[in-house]
Design an enzyme around this catalytic site. Structure first.
Site, short mmCIF file in Angstrom:
data_model
loop_
_atom_site.label_atom_id
_atom_site.label_comp_id
_atom_site.label_asym_id
_atom_site.label_seq_id
_atom_site.Cartn_x
_atom_site.Cartn_y
_atom_site.Cartn_z
N LYS A 1 -11.54 -1.99 7.03
CA LYS A 1 -10.66 -2.82 7.84
C LYS A 1 -11.08 -2.79 9.31
CE LYS A 1 -8.18 -3.51 4.15
NZ LYS A 1 -7.32 -2.49 3.60
N ASP B 1 -1.42 6.73 6.42
CA ASP B 1 -2.46 5.78 6.03
C ASP B 1 -2.67 4.83 7.21
OD1 ASP B 1 -4.00 3.73 5.02
OD2 ASP B 1 -2.73 3.31 3.29
N TRP C 1 0.84 -1.22 0.00
CA TRP C 1 0.00 0.00 0.00
C TRP C 1 0.85 1.24 0.00
CZ3 TRP C 1 -4.18 -1.40 -1.93
CH2 TRP C 1 -4.81 -2.59 -1.56
C1 LIG Z 1 -6.71 -2.01 2.25
C2 LIG Z 1 -5.72 -0.94 2.34
C3 LIG Z 1 -5.66 0.08 1.38
C4 LIG Z 1 -6.52 0.11 0.15
O1 LIG Z 1 -7.80 0.51 0.45
P1 LIG Z 1 -8.90 0.76 -0.69
O2 LIG Z 1 -10.03 1.27 0.13
O3 LIG Z 1 -9.16 -0.57 -1.32
O4 LIG Z 1 -8.37 1.74 -1.66
C5 LIG Z 1 -4.73 1.08 1.57
N1 LIG Z 1 -3.91 1.09 2.63
C6 LIG Z 1 -3.94 0.11 3.57
C7 LIG Z 1 -3.00 0.18 4.72
C8 LIG Z 1 -4.86 -0.93 3.45
O5 LIG Z 1 -4.88 -1.88 4.37
#
Ligand SMILES: *Cc1c(COP(=O)(O)O)cnc(C)c1O
Length: 356
Positions: A193, A169, A102
């Site tokens: 998540k 993030d 990511w």
């Molecule tokens: C799942 C995830 C993403 C991607 O998320 P989307 O909503 O599918 O764009 C980005 N960063 C992390 C840390 C993730 O776990």
């Protein structure tokens, strides 16, 4: 029968959140209407959005500190784009930590906007650790990091001290632990998540870091416009925002982030202790960087795969297959995962040891 769901995402939510959101689909607030058929500008939904935004800031201890919470669409991946658009100056420089798939996705997007310096990476060891001892360039427009690397099972347990805005993030560990969140300029997290269904992203922005790039930012990508429109620039993801609010209320009712952190530590400790004790398993992440949300491990002897898989499936466990880039197993033990389910997995690992 309800399964023990260790899926990495979309993932488990508290049972009461499933029940309340299901009820709202049938009749929301006794309006005689489903939440799926009301206007996002109706009084009832505006109240949901306001409470969700306020509760997110409250749980992170960010009320009254110059931050705004937004519920946007496009997933965390959209923030890979919005962040450089809003923070990277025309002739400026962005700094990134490369700690996984990511993080490198975010880097790829930033490079389209301008100079992007990867100041440290753990790619050389398939991202099984968090780089340390790097210097953050003081002339960067921001530093981007990923607090929890969902795929590789690593987590940042400390954050760099820096004078530049810190962007993080936190998709897979938001609301899971206490941190000084006021260290961050932007925090973002895809809902699916640890907060709600797929379809909305929580973005927390410190307002005073915006407006310095000299770029002509399209409205839908401009954090300032989303702030000005109180997260209603366009139709928000009504149902995911409502469901996220139910989760935030659940977090609050259960003692907030501090209380959840205690439970999360207990769950992670139980599982890592078994991985370290049981001679048939090995963890994939460096011990000091292990994630308390995504626990990645391998069978020492892959010849036993079928046997182990049979056992956990019989125990009503779901979603522990590892990501293809790591292999083996990944048990995601997000906020809503009860200790009981982790115990079921540990029992299966012990049963496996006895029978193999
Ligand atoms: C799942 C995830 C993403 C991607 O998320 P989307 O909503 O599918 O764009 C980005 N960063 C992390 C840390 C993730 O776990």
């Amino acid at each position: 029968m309800k399964k023990h769901n260790f899926s990495a995402g979309p993932s488990i939510l508290p049972q009461e959140v499933f029940e309340k959101s299901a009820q709202a689909v049938l009749d929301f607030n006794n309006l005689g209407l489903s939440i799926l058929e009301i206007s996002h500008r109706s009084k009832d939904f505006v109240a949901v959005m306001e409470e969700a935004r306020a509760t997110a800031l409250e749980l992170l201890g960010l009320e009254g500190k110059g931050y705004k919470a937004l519920f946007l669409t496009g997933g965390a991946s959209m923030e890979f784009v919005r962040v450089p658009y809003n923070l990277l100056k025309e002739n400026g420089k962005a700094a990134y930590l490369d700690t996984g798939t990511w993080a490198s996705g975010a880097i790829k997007e930033a490079k389209r906007f301008g100079t992007t310096e990867v100041i440290a990476s753990s790619k050389n060891e398939n991202y099984n650790y968090i780089p340390k001892g790097f210097a953050v360039p003081t002339d960067a427009d921001y530093l981007h990091c990923t607090s929890n690397n969902t795929i590789f099972g690593t987590q940042m347990h400390s954050f760099p001290e820096t004078n530049v805005p810190l962007v993080c993030d936190m998709s897979s560990d938001i609301f899971s632990r206490e941190l000084d969140f006021s260290k961050f300029g932007i925090i973002y997290a895809g809902a699916q998540k640890n907060m709600g269904p797929a379809g909305t992203t929580l973005v927390i922005v410190k307002e005073d870091i915006l407006g310095n790039t000299g770029r002509n930012i399209p409205g839908i990508l401009d954090y300032s416009q989303h702030i000005a429109k109180e997260s209603m620039y366009n139709t928000p993801a009504v149902f995911p925002v409502y469901t996220s609010l139910l989760t935030l209320q659940w977090v609050k009712k259960n003692g907030g982030v501090a209380a959840l952190e205690k439970k999360n530590n207990e769950k992670a400790e139980l599982l890592y202790n078994e991985i370290d004790r049981n001679p048939l398993f090995t963890g994939t992440a460096k011990t000091e960087d292990r994630s308390k949300m995504n626990v990645t491990f391998l069978l020492k002897d892959e010849a036993h795969t079928e046997q182990f898989d049979k056992l956990w499936k019989e125990a009503n466990i779901s979603g522990i297959n590892g990501h293809r880039s790591v292999g083996g197993y990944r048990a995601s033990i997000y906020n809503a995962m009860p200790l009981e389910s982790v115990k079921v997995l540990v029992d299966v690992m012990q049963e496996f040891e006895r029978t193999v």
